[in-house]
Motif scaffolding. Structure first.
Motif, PDB file in Angstrom:
ATOM      1  N   VAL A  98      11.406   3.193  -0.229  1.00 56.26           N
ATOM      2  CA  VAL A  98      11.993   3.844   0.935  1.00 56.26           C
ATOM      3  C   VAL A  98      11.305   5.187   1.163  1.00 56.26           C
ATOM      4  CG1 VAL A  98      14.115   4.899   1.806  1.00 56.26           C
ATOM      5  CG2 VAL A  98      14.210   2.708   0.617  1.00 56.26           C
ATOM      6  N   GLY A  99      10.955   5.457   2.385  1.00 58.36           N
ATOM      7  CA  GLY A  99      10.314   6.727   2.698  1.00 58.36           C
ATOM      8  C   GLY A  99       8.901   6.857   2.173  1.00 58.36           C
ATOM      9  N   SER A 100       8.345   5.740   1.692  1.00 57.32           N
ATOM     10  CA  SER A 100       6.968   5.748   1.142  1.00 57.32           C
ATOM     11  C   SER A 100       6.821   6.727  -0.004  1.00 57.32           C
ATOM     12  CB  SER A 100       5.948   6.086   2.249  1.00 57.32           C
ATOM     13  OG  SER A 100       6.054   5.204   3.339  1.00 57.32           O
ATOM     14  N   LEU A 101       7.910   7.002  -0.731  1.00 58.23           N
ATOM     15  CA  LEU A 101       7.850   7.973  -1.818  1.00 58.23           C
ATOM     16  C   LEU A 101       7.030   7.469  -2.992  1.00 58.23           C
ATOM     17  CD1 LEU A 101      11.520   9.309  -1.766  1.00 58.23           C
ATOM     18  CD2 LEU A 101       9.463  10.370  -0.807  1.00 58.23           C
ATOM     19  N   SER A 102       7.017   6.155  -3.181  1.00 61.40           N
ATOM     20  CA  SER A 102       6.214   5.615  -4.271  1.00 61.40           C
ATOM     21  C   SER A 102       5.644   4.264  -3.883  1.00 61.40           C
ATOM     22  CB  SER A 102       7.035   5.488  -5.549  1.00 61.40           C
ATOM     23  OG  SER A 102       8.018   4.494  -5.409  1.00 61.40           O
ATOM     24  N   THR A 103       4.492   3.985  -4.452  1.00 67.41           N
ATOM     25  CA  THR A 103       3.853   2.682  -4.273  1.00 67.41           C
ATOM     26  C   THR A 103       3.440   2.153  -5.634  1.00 67.41           C
ATOM     27  OG1 THR A 103       1.707   3.734  -3.924  1.00 67.41           O
ATOM     28  CG2 THR A 103       2.982   3.203  -1.960  1.00 67.41           C
ATOM     29  N   ASN A 104       3.397   0.851  -5.742  1.00 68.31           N
ATOM     30  CA  ASN A 104       2.973   0.224  -6.980  1.00 68.31           C
ATOM     31  C   ASN A 104       2.031  -0.926  -6.655  1.00 68.31           C
ATOM     32  OD1 ASN A 104       4.651   1.483  -9.279  1.00 68.31           O
ATOM     33  ND2 ASN A 104       6.157   1.059  -7.692  1.00 68.31           N
ATOM     34  N   TYR A 105       1.075  -1.143  -7.546  1.00 64.22           N
ATOM     35  CA  TYR A 105       0.065  -2.172  -7.314  1.00 64.22           C
ATOM     36  C   TYR A 105      -0.162  -2.999  -8.568  1.00 64.22           C
ATOM     37  CZ  TYR A 105      -1.085   0.670  -3.236  1.00 64.22           C
ATOM     38  OH  TYR A 105      -1.018   1.367  -2.043  1.00 64.22           O
ATOM     39  N   ALA A 106      -0.486  -4.247  -8.356  1.00 61.88           N
ATOM     40  CA  ALA A 106      -0.966  -5.057  -9.463  1.00 61.88           C
ATOM     41  C   ALA A 106      -2.296  -4.487  -9.950  1.00 61.88           C
ATOM     42  CB  ALA A 106      -1.162  -6.498  -9.004  1.00 61.88           C
ATOM     43  N   ASP A 107      -2.539  -4.577 -11.242  1.00 54.73           N
ATOM     44  CA  ASP A 107      -3.783  -4.036 -11.795  1.00 54.73           C
ATOM     45  C   ASP A 107      -5.009  -4.633 -11.110  1.00 54.73           C
ATOM     46  OD1 ASP A 107      -2.616  -3.787 -15.259  1.00 54.73           O
ATOM     47  OD2 ASP A 107      -2.407  -2.437 -13.546  1.00 54.73           O
ATOM     48  N   SER A 108      -4.911  -5.878 -10.714  1.00 51.52           N
ATOM     49  CA  SER A 108      -6.061  -6.573 -10.137  1.00 51.52           C
ATOM     50  C   SER A 108      -6.467  -6.052  -8.759  1.00 51.52           C
ATOM     51  CB  SER A 108      -5.769  -8.070 -10.043  1.00 51.52           C
ATOM     52  OG  SER A 108      -4.619  -8.291  -9.245  1.00 51.52           O
ATOM     53  N   VAL A 109      -5.581  -5.285  -8.109  1.00 58.75           N
ATOM     54  CA  VAL A 109      -5.901  -4.809  -6.759  1.00 58.75           C
ATOM     55  C   VAL A 109      -5.950  -3.285  -6.673  1.00 58.75           C
ATOM     56  CG1 VAL A 109      -4.821  -6.873  -5.797  1.00 58.75           C
ATOM     57  CG2 VAL A 109      -3.533  -4.724  -5.850  1.00 58.75           C
ATOM     58  N   LYS A 110      -5.628  -2.605  -7.743  1.00 55.96           N
ATOM     59  CA  LYS A 110      -5.625  -1.135  -7.720  1.00 55.96           C
ATOM     60  C   LYS A 110      -6.997  -0.605  -7.318  1.00 55.96           C
ATOM     61  CE  LYS A 110      -1.961  -0.070 -11.044  1.00 55.96           C
ATOM     62  NZ  LYS A 110      -1.643   0.386 -12.409  1.00 55.96           N
ATOM     63  N   GLY A 111      -6.973   0.370  -6.421  1.00 56.24           N
ATOM     64  CA  GLY A 111      -8.214   0.963  -5.950  1.00 56.24           C
ATOM     65  C   GLY A 111      -8.862   0.210  -4.801  1.00 56.24           C
TER      66      GLY A 111
ATOM     67  N   PHE B  51      -6.665  -2.158  -2.641  1.00 58.89           N
ATOM     68  CA  PHE B  51      -5.628  -2.440  -1.651  1.00 58.89           C
ATOM     69  C   PHE B  51      -4.749  -1.205  -1.468  1.00 58.89           C
ATOM     70  CE2 PHE B  51      -5.178  -7.348  -2.332  1.00 58.89           C
ATOM     71  CZ  PHE B  51      -6.549  -7.491  -2.163  1.00 58.89           C
ATOM     72  N   THR B  52      -4.235  -1.036  -0.253  1.00 58.82           N
ATOM     73  CA  THR B  52      -3.317   0.050   0.044  1.00 58.82           C
ATOM     74  C   THR B  52      -2.151  -0.482   0.865  1.00 58.82           C
ATOM     75  OG1 THR B  52      -5.141   1.646   0.081  1.00 58.82           O
ATOM     76  CG2 THR B  52      -3.054   2.323   1.086  1.00 58.82           C
ATOM     77  N   ILE B  53      -0.949  -0.215   0.382  1.00 59.51           N
ATOM     78  CA  ILE B  53       0.256  -0.609   1.108  1.00 59.51           C
ATOM     79  C   ILE B  53       0.780   0.603   1.864  1.00 59.51           C
ATOM     80  CG2 ILE B  53       1.806  -0.128  -0.842  1.00 59.51           C
ATOM     81  CD1 ILE B  53       3.448  -2.593   0.035  1.00 59.51           C
ATOM     82  N   SER B  54       1.289   0.367   3.072  1.00 62.63           N
ATOM     83  CA  SER B  54       1.848   1.453   3.872  1.00 62.63           C
ATOM     84  C   SER B  54       2.947   0.888   4.760  1.00 62.63           C
ATOM     85  CB  SER B  54       0.757   2.126   4.710  1.00 62.63           C
ATOM     86  OG  SER B  54       0.173   1.191   5.616  1.00 62.63           O
ATOM     87  N   ARG B  55       3.703   1.784   5.362  1.00 65.18           N
ATOM     88  CA  ARG B  55       4.786   1.334   6.232  1.00 65.18           C
ATOM     89  C   ARG B  55       4.922   2.275   7.412  1.00 65.18           C
ATOM     90  NH1 ARG B  55       9.874   0.999   2.608  1.00 65.18           N
ATOM     91  NH2 ARG B  55      10.939   0.508   4.593  1.00 65.18           N
TER      92      ARG B  55
ATOM     93  N   TYR C 293       2.258  -2.770   5.972  1.00 66.50           N
ATOM     94  CA  TYR C 293       0.876  -3.227   6.019  1.00 66.50           C
ATOM     95  C   TYR C 293       0.287  -3.357   4.622  1.00 66.50           C
ATOM     96  CZ  TYR C 293       1.626  -1.312  10.692  1.00 66.50           C
ATOM     97  OH  TYR C 293       2.142  -1.022  11.933  1.00 66.50           O
ATOM     98  N   LEU C 294      -0.769  -4.131   4.551  1.00 70.55           N
ATOM     99  CA  LEU C 294      -1.575  -4.189   3.332  1.00 70.55           C
ATOM    100  C   LEU C 294      -3.033  -4.136   3.749  1.00 70.55           C
ATOM    101  CD1 LEU C 294      -1.373  -4.468   0.229  1.00 70.55           C
ATOM    102  CD2 LEU C 294      -1.834  -6.917   0.553  1.00 70.55           C
ATOM    103  N   GLN C 295      -3.654  -2.994   3.518  1.00 70.31           N
ATOM    104  CA  GLN C 295      -5.081  -2.852   3.766  1.00 70.31           C
ATOM    105  C   GLN C 295      -5.825  -3.345   2.541  1.00 70.31           C
ATOM    106  OE1 GLN C 295      -6.803  -1.734   6.577  1.00 70.31           O
ATOM    107  NE2 GLN C 295      -8.605  -2.439   5.435  1.00 70.31           N
TER     108      GLN C 295
END
Length: 117
Positions: free
Chosen positions: A53-66, A68-72, A80-82
């Motif tokens: 909520v509020g984009s305060l935190s994001t989490n990623y699978a290790d395989s996509v870190k660096g 992929f970027t999630i945003s709202r 979104y998923l860039q």
């Protein structure tokens, strides 16, 4: 009626980029953590990324870190998923999910991402 509709998938060459969108309706989007999942043929569905909520935190699978970027965008009720530097192993059907709307989990219908080598 809760609805989640993914778009933006397609066929892309290795190293390319795609931006997935998940348009939502029927619930208080701004009050919910949202997430992207994917399922490759013959494999279990796995969490790709989540955004609080509020984009305060994001989490990623290790395989996509660096890569992929999630945003709202709460005003558009869309997240979104860039996806950059795509690899053949990213090939899967991608789903958006809202984990709990009055205790019920909802999924979109998915969008196919295919990365050619």
């Amino acid at each position: 009626q809760v609805q989640l509709v993914e778009s933006g998938g397609g066929l892309v060459q290795s190293g390319g980029s795609l931006r997935l969108s998940c348009a939502t309706s029927g619930f208080t989007f701004s009050a919910n953590t949202m997430s992207w999942w994917r399922q490759a043929l013959g494999k279990e569905r796995e969490l790709v990324a989540s955004i609080s909520v509020g984009s305060l935190s994001t989490n990623y699978a290790d395989s996509v870190k660096g890569r992929f970027t999630i945003s709202r965008d709460n005003a558009k009720r869309t997240f979104y998923l860039q996806m950059n530097s795509l690899k053949p192993e990213d090939t899967a059907r991608y789903y958006c999910k809202v984990p709990s709307v009055y205790g019920t989990t909802y999924w979109g219908q998915g969008t196919q991402v295919t990365v050619s080598s």
